[in-house]
Every structure is written in structure tokens, then in C-alpha cells.
Design a protein around this motif. Structure first.
Motif, mmCIF file in Angstrom:
data_model
loop_
_atom_site.group_PDB
_atom_site.id
_atom_site.type_symbol
_atom_site.label_atom_id
_atom_site.label_comp_id
_atom_site.label_asym_id
_atom_site.label_seq_id
_atom_site.Cartn_x
_atom_site.Cartn_y
_atom_site.Cartn_z
ATOM 1 N N LEU A 71 0.825 -1.216 0.000
ATOM 2 C CA LEU A 71 0.000 0.000 0.000
ATOM 3 C C LEU A 71 0.854 1.258 0.000
ATOM 4 N N SER A 72 2.145 1.131 -0.274
ATOM 5 C CA SER A 72 3.048 2.266 -0.155
ATOM 6 C C SER A 72 2.661 3.416 -1.062
ATOM 7 N N GLN A 73 2.230 3.097 -2.301
ATOM 8 C CA GLN A 73 1.882 4.178 -3.235
ATOM 9 C C GLN A 73 0.631 4.902 -2.768
ATOM 10 N N LEU A 74 -0.356 4.112 -2.328
ATOM 11 C CA LEU A 74 -1.594 4.725 -1.842
ATOM 12 C C LEU A 74 -1.287 5.605 -0.623
ATOM 13 N N TRP A 75 -0.503 5.107 0.325
ATOM 14 C CA TRP A 75 -0.201 5.855 1.539
ATOM 15 C C TRP A 75 0.643 7.104 1.239
ATOM 16 N N HIS A 76 1.512 6.993 0.315
ATOM 17 C CA HIS A 76 2.335 8.164 -0.011
ATOM 18 C C HIS A 76 1.455 9.305 -0.489
ATOM 19 N N GLN A 77 0.492 8.968 -1.348
ATOM 20 C CA GLN A 77 -0.400 10.004 -1.886
ATOM 21 C C GLN A 77 -1.267 10.601 -0.779
ATOM 22 N N GLY A 78 -1.797 9.730 0.113
ATOM 23 C CA GLY A 78 -2.646 10.222 1.208
ATOM 24 C C GLY A 78 -1.842 11.028 2.220
ATOM 25 N N TYR A 79 -0.632 10.569 2.504
ATOM 26 C CA TYR A 79 0.176 11.267 3.484
ATOM 27 C C TYR A 79 0.600 12.633 2.999
ATOM 28 N N GLN A 80 0.907 12.733 1.741
ATOM 29 C CA GLN A 80 1.285 14.044 1.192
ATOM 30 C C GLN A 80 0.150 15.033 1.348
ATOM 31 N N SER A 81 -1.080 14.545 1.177
ATOM 32 C CA SER A 81 -2.229 15.438 1.354
ATOM 33 C C SER A 81 -2.341 15.901 2.809
ATOM 34 N N CYS A 82 -2.135 14.973 3.730
ATOM 35 C CA CYS A 82 -2.235 15.320 5.149
ATOM 36 C C CYS A 82 -1.151 16.320 5.545
ATOM 37 N N ILE A 105 -9.798 -2.641 0.136
ATOM 38 C CA ILE A 105 -9.952 -1.685 1.224
ATOM 39 C C ILE A 105 -10.188 -0.296 0.669
ATOM 40 N N LYS A 106 -10.725 0.539 1.577
ATOM 41 C CA LYS A 106 -10.933 1.943 1.256
ATOM 42 C C LYS A 106 -10.359 2.746 2.434
ATOM 43 N N CYS A 107 -9.495 3.737 2.167
ATOM 44 C CA CYS A 107 -8.788 4.486 3.226
ATOM 45 C C CYS A 107 -9.192 5.956 3.250
ATOM 46 N N PHE A 108 -9.172 6.534 4.526
ATOM 47 C CA PHE A 108 -9.444 7.947 4.692
ATOM 48 C C PHE A 108 -8.316 8.545 5.545
ATOM 49 N N PHE A 109 -7.658 9.531 4.969
ATOM 50 C CA PHE A 109 -6.515 10.173 5.650
ATOM 51 C C PHE A 109 -6.953 11.548 6.169
ATOM 52 N N GLN A 110 -6.612 11.792 7.463
ATOM 53 C CA GLN A 110 -6.944 13.086 8.091
ATOM 54 C C GLN A 110 -5.731 13.547 8.917
ATOM 55 N N PRO A 111 -5.262 14.768 8.679
ATOM 56 C CA PRO A 111 -4.091 15.236 9.461
ATOM 57 C C PRO A 111 -4.474 15.472 10.929
ATOM 58 N N TRP A 112 -3.457 15.296 11.857
ATOM 59 C CA TRP A 112 -3.687 15.673 13.258
ATOM 60 C C TRP A 112 -2.561 16.594 13.686
ATOM 61 N N TYR A 113 -2.838 17.397 14.721
ATOM 62 C CA TYR A 113 -1.944 18.475 15.112
ATOM 63 C C TYR A 113 -1.449 18.232 16.552
ATOM 64 N N ASN A 114 -0.219 18.719 16.841
ATOM 65 C CA ASN A 114 0.317 18.626 18.208
ATOM 66 C C ASN A 114 -0.145 19.836 19.017
ATOM 67 N N SER A 115 0.406 19.912 20.200
ATOM 68 C CA SER A 115 -0.030 20.999 21.075
ATOM 69 C C SER A 115 0.403 22.356 20.544
ATOM 70 N N HIS A 117 -0.012 23.097 17.599
ATOM 71 C CA HIS A 117 -0.878 23.264 16.413
ATOM 72 C C HIS A 117 -0.112 23.075 15.109
ATOM 73 N N GLN A 118 0.814 22.188 15.190
ATOM 74 C CA GLN A 118 1.538 21.818 13.985
ATOM 75 C C GLN A 118 1.082 20.420 13.563
ATOM 76 N N ILE A 119 1.151 20.200 12.247
ATOM 77 C CA ILE A 119 0.740 18.887 11.720
ATOM 78 C C ILE A 119 1.759 17.865 12.201
ATOM 79 N N ALA A 120 1.256 16.941 12.983
ATOM 80 C CA ALA A 120 2.155 15.969 13.589
ATOM 81 C C ALA A 120 2.111 14.629 12.867
ATOM 82 N N GLY A 121 1.146 14.444 12.023
ATOM 83 C CA GLY A 121 1.017 13.164 11.326
ATOM 84 C C GLY A 121 -0.374 13.012 10.754
ATOM 85 N N ALA A 122 -0.809 11.739 10.715
ATOM 86 C CA ALA A 122 -2.121 11.466 10.102
ATOM 87 C C ALA A 122 -2.838 10.394 10.880
ATOM 88 N N VAL A 123 -4.149 10.561 10.926
ATOM 89 C CA VAL A 123 -5.033 9.516 11.422
ATOM 90 C C VAL A 123 -5.629 8.817 10.180
#
Length: 818
Positions: A71-82, A105-115, A117-123
């Protein structure tokens, strides 16, 4: 409490505030995982581990591509968006597990922020949709299949909601075929809402829903002034809906109507035709009889049904009366078309008989198997009787009932062949009645016919049953004596001669004694052909008549007079050929006035024959044969027609308009009685006046045919023609008959003229003829004037005209055209 996938996504905060969030992730009831910016696992729910087959692994702290490399290609595209602060939702993707199994499978990528308020990764949320994908694939396949089916279906398919009174059109090929088909669907649907028909249609729909059974019926709609017919089937689908399938059966209806029409036409035809028709099944059992078959067989169709054909249709041979059963067996057993023999008779139910003609043929089904036979026949009783009558008439003389010439010649020909092959001996007798013409002329044709019948009865009593007696024509008969010697033949011939000689024929108050001249010819292996035998018999009979009549003459080739008679025979073919090839020609000879030059000019038209070598043959060589074999009427007509034609071409100058042209007529032409009508036709065809034509017959001919000659002379004079009597003085009663013949010219026989200067009796005779003629207002013409001395004597006797080589020789008439 259970949460849906979308509800859980709403519960996830956009930034990590509480430590409990990690606990939420790990305990979430859905597949969810938390990743840092490097895509390293921070937390994962148990559902995630299960769906990705990671129960035996601890992914925390590992990069995603290490855990799920597929799933590396799919995740790369989703992570770049996050990483740029955007949500991302993937399409369905295939996931290949370590054990080789697959999931979708079907995936949904959503960015999350640290304290901070910086993008810390993805859910990342995932949903396994393998089963859903499978069902979608099945649905699509089913839809494709249904579309393929609908594409080829030509029926009208409707989904009808009874409760809502709604109709949905299923797009079948019928619906999309053409505008005409669309019109038919619209008209079908309109029937559901038409005031006159809607009640019936909705009742049918309700019937299908109520009974939960199919309802079938037929209906029709109009299209371009034609009726389109459909058969419809309504099937329940659910509580309130049905499927309506309607098929266009217009072509089928047309075929059914055409078939019905053909069947009715066939029925009416069979009822109406004059031929009788019987049909059977494959076992020869009767199926049908048309009215004519009922009439001829005596069986009704109802009575005959199921009976064997031989019981209803009984055939026998007309001559032997033996049954004819095998003929019909050939039709069914050997599949042959057969025709009955010409002697077939049908025995009817009551025993009556009909002569029939028929044919029988097998009947095949569409697979080529014999399923019966048809017999067509008709009554030929009348025509068969007529055929026999005509056959009898073709071989018999209608007056006497004896064989005619044609049949006699056929049997004589067979006898000659038998004599040559078997060395057998037979006699042919040729009989010619004497004094028959006297009876005919004195008492009329009815008397002559009765005489022939009575003479026939006389001869039939004396001939053997094996012999052949025939009437050849007129007063001529022939008798064929089978296996008879010449001596025995002479005895039979003499018996017939004596019988006829002693016979007295009485008609009204007249009584006649007649005789018969008979010629005998032997038929043996030396007989060459029929013509030779008949010619010899004819010549022999003629010789018997020349001997004094009522005589018998046996054929002897060495006798000169018989050979001379036979010498006429080659002329028959030559004359017929000359007529066919137009090898006759005309001459003319001047007949000059003796003293009075003011008299009208006269010319006699003379006949010549051009033979095969081009030589000119005088009439004395061929006229006797032509007279004997009845060719003179044809020759006389040729002379008249040819002269009239040449006159129109060459002679109708003003200087010739007063000339008289004399044409000779034979005795047979006079007796035919059709000359006057022929002359009327010729005068109408050509520009020649009857006043320019004089016809000439000999004194002997006139006396021998006095009644016919007198009538002909009167008819021709009424037309405007003149008439001359030739060879006057040669008969013993010339002066007696001259009073009864209304002639214009008298040609004195040359035997008196050529010796007029030396023989005082001839001179006195000519003088007497001339005086009597002038008293009767008849002009005289002297024949055989060969010199000036004869001409001088004729002047002294005051003869009107002279003809002979001393006056002018005959010259070709064609010279007048040059």
C-alpha cells in the motif's frame, strides 16, 4: 454502544490534547491507526491489526511501508495530502497479505496536530470492502447479462405498479428498434389510460396480482392504417407490481390468415373443380373425398372415411375386367407417382362403370416422410367413346362401313412385309364398278350412295372372314385375300363379278344393271413395296375395263398395255414436283380471222412443262397421267392464276383490250363444281375483264359430263366469259348435243380440216358444221390449218377463224412482256 465508520471519524480530534486519545485509538471498534510525520505507527486499533493480519506483529514504531509494502503508493499520496493539511479519501484498492490472500480496502486520511498546532502526522481509517466489492461485481455482471438479454429481446417489457397506476418501460431492443416500435409501445401504454380499454387492462393486472399466476391474452393496436397484433403475458413481481411482456405476432397472424385463406381456397377449389380428388393416410385409409369423387365413386366422404382405398376406389381393366390394385400400392410402398392405363374403368358403389383417367402421388410432410397419397381422376367415358369412334372413322369408310384406303394400305403393307419374311402368298384384287356414273348422273348422289351400300353387302357375303374388303374411294374397292393362290383368287374374283353382274339395282322407277372390272395382283416375296403393288393392281383393273368392262385381268408385267399404264406413275411425282417448283409455263397461239379482219383477235393459251433438264415437254406427254390421277384441277387453276397475273403485267395495253384469250378446262375441273367461285376470286384479284376470257372444253368431255358442262357454261357466261367447244365432230352424236350446249365458238376437229382439200366428204362435213353453227349464232374455228390451200378452202366455206401452224406457231407468253 456501536459506532458507524463515519461517526467515529467525527469523534477524532484534530490535535492531540488528551493522553486518552491513544487509548481511544487502540480501543476503537473500527480499523484506525495513528501515524507521525514519517508515517511511523504510533497507535493502532485491534480491528486494524485484525483486518491487516497483524495480530502476531507489533507495528508500533515501524514505518508503514515496512508493515504493508503493497500500500506504499496509496499511503504516499494520502500522506502528502495530510502534510499540507488536506483530507484524502482513496478509491477501492487491492491489499495483498503476506499469506497471499487479498482484500479490497478503502482508506481515509486526516491530518492531526500537536499541542503547538503543527501537523504531527495522520489519522488513517480503513474499511474492508471485499464482500461489498464482490457483491458489486456480481451486480454488475448481472446487469451486463440482463442488458445483453434485453438487447436481443424483441418483446415489449413493462414494469407496472398497480397501486400507483404507474408504468415503467424496460429498454429492450423492441423499444429502441425504430420509431414505429416506439409508437407501438406508446399505443400499448395508452390502452392502460384509455377510457374505453383501461378498465379491462387494469383488471388483468389485478387478476395477476390477486391469483399470483400468469395472465395471457391478445390485443391489437393500429399503426399506419394497419393492425398490429400482440400476445401479452402478465406475471406478478411483488405485492403491487407486475411485469408485462408483449410480443408482436402480426407476422404470425398474417401467416395464420394466409394459411386459413389457402386452406379455404383449397377447400372451395376441391369442392368446385371438375376433377375428383381422394386423399388417404400413409396406410391407404381414406381421409377426404371432394363432391366429384363422391359422385363418381358413389360413396360420401363420411361413409368412406377410414375405409381402405381399394374398397372405395375399385379399378378394373376395361377389356379383361381384372382388378388393378398394384398401381396404388406403388404410390405408398415405392413412393412413385403413377398414372393409370388408358383402359382403366372405375366400378362405383352400385356397380356402375366409368371410364376414367387418373394420377396418384405420395403426400410428404415437411420432414420428407410419406403421410398419405392423393388421387386425382376424371370421367372420360364420353371422350373415350368419342376417341374410339374417331379411331373407327379414321380407319373406315363412313358410307359402307368398310375399311378405307388408309387402313387398307396399312394392312397391305403388313401383308407385303409378311410375304417377304415368311415366303407367303396372297392376292390383292382391285375392283372398279361399271356404269356407276350412269346411276349417279341419272338418279342423283343419294341413289349412288345406296348402290354402293348394296354392292358392299353383296360382296361381304362372299368374302372370307380372314380377308380385308375396303372402299378406296368413289366406286373403287379393294380386296386382300390372305394366304390365297392365284387360282383360288381368280375363283373368288369371278364369283364377285358374277354376283354383281346379276344384281339389279332399283331406285324409284328406274332399274339398272351394273358390272365390275377386277384386276388381280399377287403378293409374294418378290413384291417390292406397297406403291408397286397398288400401281400394278390399278393398272390391271384399268386394263380389265379397257377390255370391255365386267372383266377380270391378272397382272402380267410382260404385257405392254399394263406397262404403259404403269408408265403414268412416274409422272405423278414429276407433276407434283413441277407444281411445287413452278416449272410449268404458258405459250399462246394466234387464232386468225379467215375473211373478216375486223373480227376480235383470238389467242389460245397453251400449257408446257419444263422438265428437270430444262427441256420443254408438250402436254400430250403428261395430261393423260394428270387426268387419271386427278391432278388436272390443280393444273387448271395454276394456268388461270398464272395467265391472269401475266395479263395484268404484260397484256393490258389499249391495243389488247379487245382480245379474247382461250383457256382449256379438263373434265375433272368441270365435275368439281368449285370453278366458278375460284374465277370470281381471280377476277377480283386481277385487272382483267371476263369479256376477254373464253374457256374451252372438248366435245367428248362435254357429252360425258353434259349436266355439269351445261351448268358451268351458263355460270361462266353469266360472269361475262365466252365458251368454246373443242374437237367438234369427233363424237357420234355431236349435232344432237350441240343444241343443248350454249357455246359461243365451235372448234371443228382437225381430222376433218387437214384433208379438206382432197376429201369431198370432209369438206361437206365441215360445211354442214359451219352452216348449223351460224344458224345457232355460233362462230366457227378450224383447227390444223397447216397451209394456204386449206386456208383458201376455209374462206370459200366462210369459216370464221383458223388456227394451226400455217397461221402461227405457239410462242412463249413471256415474249409479250419483253
Amino acid at each position: 454502544m456501536k459506532y458507524s465508520f463515519d461517526h467515529l471519524k467525527q469523534l477524532i480530534p484534530t490535535s492531540i490534547i488528551e493522553p486518552e486519545f491513544f487509548t481511544f485509538i487502540t480501543q476503537a471498534p473500527i480499523a484506525i491507526a495513528l501515524f507521525d510525520r514519517q508515517m511511523r505507527y504510533l497507535a493502532a486499533s485491534s480491528c486494524w491489526l485484525k483486518e491487516y493480519h497483524l495480530e502476531d506483529k507489533n507495528p508500533i514504531g515501524y514505518l508503514q511501508e515496512q508493515i504493508l509494502p503493497s500500500l506504499s503508493q496509496l499511503w504516499h499520496q494520502g500522506y502528502q495530502s495530510c502534510l499540507v493539511g488536506m483530507n484524502f479519501q482513496s478509491a477501492a484498492e487491492r491489499l495483498i497479505h503476506d499469506d497471499g490472500s487479498e482484500d479490497w480496502i478503502k482508506c481515509f486520511f486526516q491530518p492531526w496536530y500537536n499541542s503547538q498546532h503543527q501537523i504531527a502526522g495522520a489519522v488513517v481509517f480503513t474499511e474492508v470492502i471485499t464482500e461489498k466489492k464482490f457483491l458489486q461485481a456480481q451486480l454488475k455482471a448481472s446487469e451486463t447479462k440482463n442488458q445483453a438479454i434485453l438487447k436481443v429481446i424483441t418483446d415489449i417489457v413493462l414494469i407496472i405498479d398497480y397501486k400507483k397506476q404507474q408504468i415503467k418501460i424496460i429498454p429492450t431492443n423492441q423499444a429502441s428498434f425504430s420509431q414505429k416500435r416506439v409508437n407501438l409501445i406508446n399505443q400499448t401504454i395508452s390502452k392502460f389510460y384509455s377510457k374505453t380499454t383501461s378498465k379491462k387492462f387494469w383488471q388483468l393486472v389485478n387478476q395477476a396480482l390477486t391469483t399470483r399466476k400468469n395472465v395471457s391474452f391478445e390485443y391489437s393496436v393500429s399503426e399506419e392504417e394497419t393492425q398490429q397484433c400482440f400476445t401479452a403475458n402478465i406475471s406478478p413481481l411483488s405485492k403491487d407490481t407486475v411485469i408485462w411482456v408483449a410480443r408482436d405476432i402480426s407476422s404470425l397472424k398474417q401467416i395464420e390468415q394466409a394459411l386459413s385463406l389457402e386452406q379455404e381456397l383449397a377447400r372451395v377449389t376441391l369442392q368446385s373443380i371438375a376433377d375428383a380428388v381422394i386423399t388417404t393416410d400413409a396406410n391407404g385409409k381414406v381421409n377426404n373425398l371432394n363432391p366429384m369423387a363422391e359422385q363418381l365413386t358413389g360413396w360420401t366422404e363420411e361413409e368412406a372415411y377410414g375405409l381402405n382405398i381399394t374398397e372405395v376406389f375399385q379399378l378394373v381393366d376395361e377389356k379383361t375386367k381384372k382388378p388393378l390394385t398394384k398401381t396404388l400400392e406403388l404410390v405408398l410402398k415405392q413412393e412413385q407417382t403413377v398414372c393409370l392405363s388408358t383402359d382403366t374403368v372405375l366400378i362405383t358403389r352400385d356397380g356402375s362403370e366409368y371410364a376414367i383417367e387418373d394420377s396418384a402421388a405420395p403426400i410428404y410432410n415437411y420432414q420428407g416422410d410419406v403421410i398419405g397419397m392423393v388421387i386425382i381422376f376424371h370421367d372420360v367415358t364420353g371422350s373415350r367413346q368419342l376417341t374410339r369412334q374417331l379411331s373407327w372413322q379414321a380407319r373406315h369408310d363412313p358410307l359402307t362401313g368398310l375399311y378405307n384406303r388408309l387402313e387398307f394400305e396399312r394392312q397391305a403393307q403388313q401383308t407385303i412385309i409378311a410375304a417377304q419374311q415368311e415366303d407367303s402368298h396372297h392376292i390383292l384384287c382391285y375392283l372398279d364398278l361399271d356404269q356407276f356414273k350412269l346411276v349417279n348422273d341419272t338418279c342423283g348422289h343419294a341413289a349412288g350412295d345406296e348402290l354402293l351400300r348394296q354392292v358392299t353387302n353383296l360382296m361381304q357375303r362372299r368374302v372370307r372372314t380372314t380377308d380385308v374388303l375396303a372402299r378406296l374411294g368413289g366406286d373403287e374397292f379393294a380386296l386382300l385375300l390372305y394366304h390365297c393362290s392365284l387360282t383360288e383368287g381368280e375363283k373368288i374374283a369371278n364369283t364377285l363379278r358374277e354376283l354383281i353382274k346379276n344384281f339389279r339395282f332399283t331406285w324409284q322407277k328406274n332399274s339398272f344393271t351394273i358390272g365390275v372390272s377386277i384386276g388381280l395382283v399377287t403378293i409374294d416375296r418378290n413384291s417390292t413395296n406397297l406403291n408397286q403393288v397398288l400401281s400394278a393392281a390399278d393398272a390391271t383393273c384399268y386394263a380389265a375395263k379397257q377390255k370391255g368392262r365386267n372383266c377380270i385381268q391378272v397382272y402380267a408385267p410382260e404385257e405392254c398395255n399394263l406397262s404403259q399404264q404403269q408408265g403414268d406413275l412416274p409422272w405423278i411425282n414429276r407433276l407434283n414436283q413441277a407444281l411445287a417448283e413452278n416449272r410449268f409455263c404458258l405459250y399462246w397461239q394466234n387464232i386468225a380471222p379467215v375473211s373478216d379482219r375486223s373480227q376480235r383477235k383470238h389467242y389460245e393459251i397453251l400449257l408446257r412443262l419444263i422438265d428437270e433438264t430444262g427441256a420443254i415437254i408438250l402436254p400430250g406427254a403428261f395430261i393423260p397421267a394428270a387426268e387419271r390421277y386427278n391432278l388436272m384441277p390443280t393444273i387448271d387453276r395454276w394456268v388461270i392464276n398464272t395467265f391472269f397475273k401475266l395479263y395484268e403485267q404484260c397484256c393490258q395495253k389499249e391495243s389488247n383490250s379487245d382480245n379474247i384469250y382461250t383457256i382449256n378446262l379438263s373434265a375433272t375441273t368441270i365435275n368439281q363444281g368449285e370453278l366458278c367461285q375460284f374465277l370470281k376470286e381471280q377476277f377480283s384479284l386481277y385487272t382483267i375483264s371476263p369479256n376477254n376470257i373464253c374457256f374451252e372444253i372438248t366435245e367428248t368431255t362435254a357429252i360425258a359430263n353434259l349436266t355439269q358442262a351445261t351448268q358451268l357454261i351458263q355460270e361462266l357466261k353469266q360472269l361475262g366469259c365466252y365458251f368454246a367447244l373443242d374437237d367438234f365432230g369427233s363424237g357420234i352424236s355431236s349435232l344432237t348435243y350441240l343444241k343443248n350446249l350454249p357455246v359461243d365458238y365451235l372448234k371443228i376437229d382437225g381430222s376433218f380440216i387437214k384433208n379438206i382439200t382432197n376429201d369431198p366428204i370432209d369438206r361437206a362435213t365441215v360445211e354442214a358444221f359451219n352452216r348449223i353453227s351460224h344458224v345457232m349464232k355460233i362462230k366457227t374455228i378450224a383447227e390444223f390449218v397447216e397451209n394456204e390451200d386449206i386456208l383458201a378452202s376455209l374462206k370459200e366455206l366462210e369459216i370464221d377463224y383458223a388456227q394451226g401452224y400455217g397461221i402461227a406457231k405457239p410462242i412463249p407468253l413471256s415474249f409479250a412482256c419483253t
